[in-house]
Design a protein around this motif. Structure first.
Motif, mmCIF file in Angstrom:
data_model
loop_
_atom_site.group_PDB
_atom_site.id
_atom_site.type_symbol
_atom_site.label_atom_id
_atom_site.label_comp_id
_atom_site.label_asym_id
_atom_site.label_seq_id
_atom_site.Cartn_x
_atom_site.Cartn_y
_atom_site.Cartn_z
ATOM 1 N N SER A 2 0.690 -1.263 -0.041
ATOM 2 C CA SER A 2 -0.003 -0.058 -0.098
ATOM 3 C C SER A 2 0.996 1.293 -0.064
ATOM 4 O O SER A 2 1.732 1.342 0.501
ATOM 5 N N GLU A 3 0.309 2.323 -0.444
ATOM 6 C CA GLU A 3 1.088 3.476 -0.317
ATOM 7 C C GLU A 3 0.030 4.744 -0.044
ATOM 8 O O GLU A 3 -1.099 4.496 -0.009
ATOM 9 N N VAL A 4 0.835 5.699 0.531
ATOM 10 C CA VAL A 4 0.160 7.007 0.474
ATOM 11 C C VAL A 4 -0.697 7.772 -0.763
ATOM 12 O O VAL A 4 0.044 7.758 -1.531
ATOM 13 N N ILE A 5 -2.067 7.697 -0.773
ATOM 14 C CA ILE A 5 -2.598 8.375 -1.915
ATOM 15 C C ILE A 5 -3.357 9.585 -1.379
ATOM 16 O O ILE A 5 -4.133 9.761 -0.611
ATOM 17 N N ASP A 6 -2.595 10.654 -2.248
ATOM 18 C CA ASP A 6 -3.225 11.834 -1.565
ATOM 19 C C ASP A 6 -4.114 12.701 -2.539
ATOM 20 O O ASP A 6 -4.236 13.739 -2.314
ATOM 21 N N ARG A 7 -4.579 11.848 -3.424
ATOM 22 C CA ARG A 7 -5.603 12.510 -4.362
ATOM 23 C C ARG A 7 -6.265 11.369 -5.214
ATOM 24 O O ARG A 7 -5.652 10.463 -5.355
ATOM 25 N N PRO A 8 -7.348 11.846 -5.805
ATOM 26 C CA PRO A 8 -8.394 10.724 -6.446
ATOM 27 C C PRO A 8 -7.326 10.751 -7.727
ATOM 28 O O PRO A 8 -6.780 11.506 -8.496
ATOM 29 N N ARG B 25 -11.009 17.453 -5.505
ATOM 30 C CA ARG B 25 -10.686 16.279 -4.321
ATOM 31 C C ARG B 25 -11.896 15.932 -3.728
ATOM 32 O O ARG B 25 -12.672 16.883 -3.285
ATOM 33 N N ASP B 26 -12.197 14.646 -3.482
ATOM 34 C CA ASP B 26 -13.240 14.171 -2.864
ATOM 35 C C ASP B 26 -12.940 14.297 -1.423
ATOM 36 O O ASP B 26 -12.092 13.448 -0.911
ATOM 37 N N LEU B 40 -9.068 12.575 3.010
ATOM 38 C CA LEU B 40 -9.364 12.338 1.489
ATOM 39 C C LEU B 40 -10.436 11.083 1.688
ATOM 40 O O LEU B 40 -10.240 10.238 2.300
ATOM 41 N N ARG B 42 -11.302 8.191 0.468
ATOM 42 C CA ARG B 42 -10.651 7.203 -0.499
ATOM 43 C C ARG B 42 -9.814 6.231 0.290
ATOM 44 O O ARG B 42 -8.614 7.047 0.520
ATOM 45 N N CYS B 43 -10.030 5.066 0.804
ATOM 46 C CA CYS B 43 -9.176 4.290 1.331
ATOM 47 C C CYS B 43 -7.968 3.971 0.559
ATOM 48 O O CYS B 43 -8.076 3.488 -0.398
ATOM 49 N N PRO B 44 -7.069 4.064 1.244
ATOM 50 C CA PRO B 44 -5.447 3.775 0.538
ATOM 51 C C PRO B 44 -5.621 2.141 -0.001
ATOM 52 O O PRO B 44 -4.725 1.877 -0.676
ATOM 53 N N ARG B 98 3.694 3.319 6.728
ATOM 54 C CA ARG B 98 3.268 2.985 5.451
ATOM 55 C C ARG B 98 1.999 3.337 4.636
ATOM 56 O O ARG B 98 1.720 3.634 3.611
ATOM 57 N N VAL B 99 0.871 3.082 5.409
ATOM 58 C CA VAL B 99 -0.571 3.236 5.133
ATOM 59 C C VAL B 99 -1.020 4.251 5.864
ATOM 60 O O VAL B 99 -1.361 4.108 7.107
ATOM 61 N N LYS B 100 -1.343 5.369 4.963
ATOM 62 C CA LYS B 100 -2.412 6.336 5.852
ATOM 63 C C LYS B 100 -3.231 7.054 4.807
ATOM 64 O O LYS B 100 -2.977 7.032 3.521
ATOM 65 N N ARG B 102 -4.727 10.313 3.308
ATOM 66 C CA ARG B 102 -4.175 11.923 3.682
ATOM 67 C C ARG B 102 -5.448 12.893 4.294
ATOM 68 O O ARG B 102 -6.362 12.595 4.381
#
Ligand code: FES
Lengths: 370, 137
Positions: A2-8, B25-26, B40, B42-44, B98-100, B102
């Motif tokens: 997994s990685e940090v996703i900071d935008r859609p 951005r949602d 955000l 949206r689940c990572p 590692r997993v967060k 935003r």
């Protein structure tokens, strides 16, 4: 990983999975209420359902499995706004699942009423018949993307054969579903008439995990926790794979196709390696086997992908896919259950376009002949 | 970072949330125990909409048979596979490095302050009427 996703994601960044029309081999429809079945169930059995309900091989009322981690084991966002349980509203399913994920075909897997585990075989057969009719009337006929299976309980073999014949005449069903937790291991000769009909009709045999056959779900007994029991889905079908192969089902029915549904695929390599290794040593015990177990597995068995194992290192998943064989895997989402896999993000390892096409579409199209 | 007025404080009931679109951005704004958090939506893991997540407590156990709840309502449980995240900073409970998710800074300001500007980030108690929730993106 997994990685940090900071935008859609923007549309042009979306993985190819979203552009590919997919075949989803595991979609769960639900009864809106038991009354849905009235038009398909004789009065005598409606009354039985009201007065006695299910007779399962589990102790006590409500010790059977729901909720397991989440009400009705469902995604929290899958409850239809119109009421009723997740999976019971076609319009909502279309809007939430089939349309946005571009599902070309979705294969229905009904679990309501623990349909395979009914110990009263006549009642079980009546319910199975009603559910088989309901799948067409409520789902396939309303959305031709949704494909129905012939559900039968294999412990009443004669009843199962009659139902298979009845449904096959209708000609709209795409596989025959039996339980992974029957009263005996699935390779046993008593179940062969079902396999013989499946082969003759050229319908794959679908085996979806779950159910309550009355045996402890692990070889060691009854687990204390749901998380522990959930593990046993993989053990159970590994044992059934061994039973089918070693009792000689694919040897006896060389055109039979068998699909294991919702068992994942991480356990396959070692199970198959071990079978091959033992076959070398114990060959004389099973002279009816003409080939190595792995050869039967490669030609007769397919495995749906969900739940996908998620090793820390993407390359380990990659290696696993290669070992199992890209041509053996059929994508499945398990919508609307809590461990649903989103086709766009489920594979945490890169796949080539050709591999995607096979896993998300063409393998299933070949098995089910869409 | 620009500041965006996203709601009146009264619009998001305790335990509820509101989804807003900020610059494409949602983003979902939660109201928990008098505080607001923006994440955000949206689940990572596989992208589930977090607006449907459960706001749960932290459940810990020093030994088998002993259970303790803390930080009631401040943990977010993803609606799909149940991964848990800390509402305050979006960190996952099981692999925080590692997993967060935003997360974005949130402020609550009175309407009259907002009109005057400039936007000094000063926070006010949530129960004050005519206060607004502001998210910085
Ligand atoms: S999508 Fe959130 S836990 Fe899987």
């Amino acid at each position: 990983m997994s990685e940090v996703i900071d935008r859609p994601l923007r549309d042009d960044e979306k993985p190819a999975g979203t552009r590919l029309r997919i075949v989803d081999c595991d979609v769960h429809p639900s009864l809106h209420s038991l009354d849905d079945l009235n038009e398909f169930l004789p009065k005598r059995w409606q009354q039985h359902l009201r007065e006695y309900g299910s007779h399962l091989r589990t102790p006590y009322l409500f010790t059977t499995p729901y909720p397991r981690s989440s009400p009705l084991i469902a995604r929290r966002d899958a409850w239809p706004p119109t009421g009723g349980p997740p999976g019971s509203d076609l319009t909502f399913m279309q809007k939430q699942h089939l349309d946005p994920l571009d599902v070309e075909f979705g294969i229905l897997q009904v679990l309501d009423l623990f349909i395979f585990s009914q110990q009263n075989l006549e009642f079980g057969a009546a319910i199975q018949r009603a559910i088989n009719d309901w799948q067409l009337a409520f789902w396939s006929h309303r959305d031709p993307r949704l494909k129905a299976s012939i559900l039968v309980g294999q412990d009443g073999v004669d009843l199962a054969i009659a139902e298979i014949e009845r449904c096959a005449k209708i000609g709209e069903y795409i596989q025959i579903n039996v339980s992974p937790r029957a009263n005996e291991p699935l390779g046993r000769r008593r179940y062969w008439p079902i396999y013989e009909r499946a082969e003759a009709l050229d319908l794959p045999l679908g085996i979806h995990v779950g159910g309550y056959g009355g045996h402890a779900p692990t070889g060691g007994g009854w687990p204390s926790y749901y998380v522990e029991e959930h593990q046993s889905n993989a053990h159970t079908i590994a044992a059934q794979l061994a039973s089918l192969v070693i009792e000689g089902v694919p040897e006896r029915f060389p055109k039979l196709k068998i699909v294991f549904i919702e068992g994942g695929f991480g356990w396959i390599p070692s199970a198959v390696w071990r079978m091959d290794q033992h076959f070398e040593r114990f060959r004389s015990e099973v002279p009816h086997l003409k080939r190595k177990p792995s050869e039967y597995v490669r030609e007769h068995f397919w495995f749906t992908t969900q739940p996908i194992d998620e090793p820390d290192e993407a390359r380990h998943l990659r290696a696993l896919i290669e070992w199992v064989g890209v041509d053996r895997l059929l994508f499945s989402s398990d919508y609307p259950h809590w461990d649903f896999d989103d086709p766009r993000f489920a594979f945490k390892t890169p796949l080539t376009e050709a591999e995607r096409k096979k896993i998300f579409s063409s393998n299933a199209r070949a098995v089910y002949k869409f | 970072m620009a500041r965006h007025i996203v709601a009146r404080t009264t619009e998001i009931p305790p335990g509820g949330n509101k989804v807003v679109d900020i610059a494409g951005r949602d983003i979902v704004v939660f109201h928990v125990n008098g505080e607001f958090f923006a994440l955000l939506n949206r689940c990572p893991h596989e992208g589930a909409p977090l607006e449907k997540a459960a706001c749960v407590a932290r459940l810990t156990s020093p030994e088998p048979g002993v259970y303790e709840r803390s930080r009631v309502g401040e943990m977010l449980r993803c609606p799909w596979h149940g991964w848990e995240f800390d509402m305050r900073n979006g960190q996952s409970w099981f692999d925080p490095k590692r997993v967060k998710i935003r997360s974005y800074p949130v402020a609550v300001e009175r309407g009259e302050e907002l009109q005057k500007g400039p936007y000094v980030a000063e926070t006010f108690a949530v129960h004050v009427e005519d206060s607004y929730v502001i998210v910085e993106v």
